[in-house]
Design an enzyme around this catalytic site. Structure first.
Site, PDB file in Angstrom:
ATOM      1  CE1 TYR A 163      -3.925   2.217   0.711  1.00  0.00           C
ATOM      2  CE2 TYR A 163      -2.607   3.100   2.515  1.00  0.00           C
ATOM      3  CZ  TYR A 163      -3.718   3.174   1.694  1.00  0.00           C
ATOM      4  OH  TYR A 163      -4.614   4.199   1.854  1.00  0.00           O
ATOM      5  CE  LYS A 167      -3.605   4.824  -1.466  1.00  0.00           C
ATOM      6  NZ  LYS A 167      -4.679   5.202  -2.408  1.00  0.00           N
TER       7      LYS A 167
END
Length: 296
Positions: A163, A167
């Site tokens: 993640y 991002k």
């Protein structure tokens, strides 16, 4: 000043619930016609019903944004239904939390595909649409991209390497989009929302009873509607953190220290002396982590 999106059309991915739903509702409330995308067809139609019940315009477009064929279809849906696409809000995402020494290939690939590849696919076809329109008109057109990053990239979340990496990539994608497409009238920015959704339920827990939820998605949606508006034309290539009543503009990384070799090239011993001295006197807890933002 009243911000209006009348006459504009928008595509919001992952808009069947949570933050994406709040963003779609906010854009519609400001006057935009909204293509509501979600992996869950029923959820997408439910949000469309909410928008049309209040007199707004919306259409559902189900599909998995990790497929570029779906991404192209979503952009084409906006163009076919509303004549053009003006605003792209990339929001869709999933979690597969693991530490780096436990993560599987599929857990890595799924998160990168939905977040980073999903952002890239819709951006690819939306910006091509704007470039073609710009060439036809001989001038700038209206184009807004709002990408969803996360503070996880600023902190390097230990339990979310997939993640956090996705991002961080989204921020780089945002900068590349802003730089490549400004000549066509496109503005691209990224937001890092702290919001309580189904995806973050295990992180933030339950909402407080009886009080205004500082992590409510309704705090973030107005920033998205603003960045999508004509009033935000001077803003591009920026990263914002949004949380409750707070919006933070994140500054670009700076240079902490420059090390110049005393000879035409560095030697290992020379680096050991220069960097070793610097880090010996430096706080052991200091790193590239943006801890100052986390303390806000």
């Amino acid at each position: 000043m009243s911000v209006s999106l009348e006459g504009k059309s928008a595509l919001v991915t992952g808009a069947g619930a949570g933050l994406g739903r709040a963003e779609a509702l906010a854009l519609a409330a400001a006057g935009a016609a909204v293509v509501v995308n979600d992996y869950d067809k029923d959820a997408a139609h439910s949000v469309v019903d909410e928008i049309t019940a209040t007199g707004g315009q919306a259409t559902a477009a189900a599909g998995d944004v990790s497929s570029w064929a779906v991404a192209q279809e979503l952009v084409e849906t906006a163009v076919t239904t509303y004549g053009k696409l003006d605003i792209l809000v990339n929001n869709a995402g999933v979690l597969r939390d693991r530490t780096i020494f436990n993560i599987s290939e599929s857990e890595w690939d799924t998160v990168i595909a939905v977040h980073l590849k999903g952002h890239a696919g819709t951006s690819r076809f939306a910006t091509a649409h704007w470039r073609d329109r710009s060439k036809e008109s001989g001038g700038e057109v209206y184009g807004r991209v709002i990408n969803t990053s996360s503070e996880a990239f600023l902190f390097g979340s230990a339990g979310q390497p997939n993640y956090a990496a996705a991002k961080a990539g989204i921020v780089a994608l945002t900068l590349a989009t802003a730089g490549a497409c400004s000549r066509y009238g496109v503005r691209a920015n990224a937001i890092c929302p702290r919001a309580r959704t189904a995806m973050t339920a295990q992180v933030f827990g339950a909402a407080p009873e009886g009080d205004v939820d500082p992590l409510g998605v309704e705090h973030v949606a107005p920033l998205v509607a603003y960045l999508a508006s004509p009033e935000a034309d001077p803003i591009s290539g920026q990263v914002f953190v949004a949380y409750g009543p707070m919006v933070v503009l994140v500054s670009a990384p700076g240079v902490e220290q420059r090390f110049d070799a005393p000879t035409p090239t560095w030697t290992v011993d020379g680096l050991a002396d220069a960097l070793g001295t610097h880090f010996r006197d430096r706080s052991g807890s200091a790193s590239f982590r943006a801890d100052a933002i986390g303390s806000l």
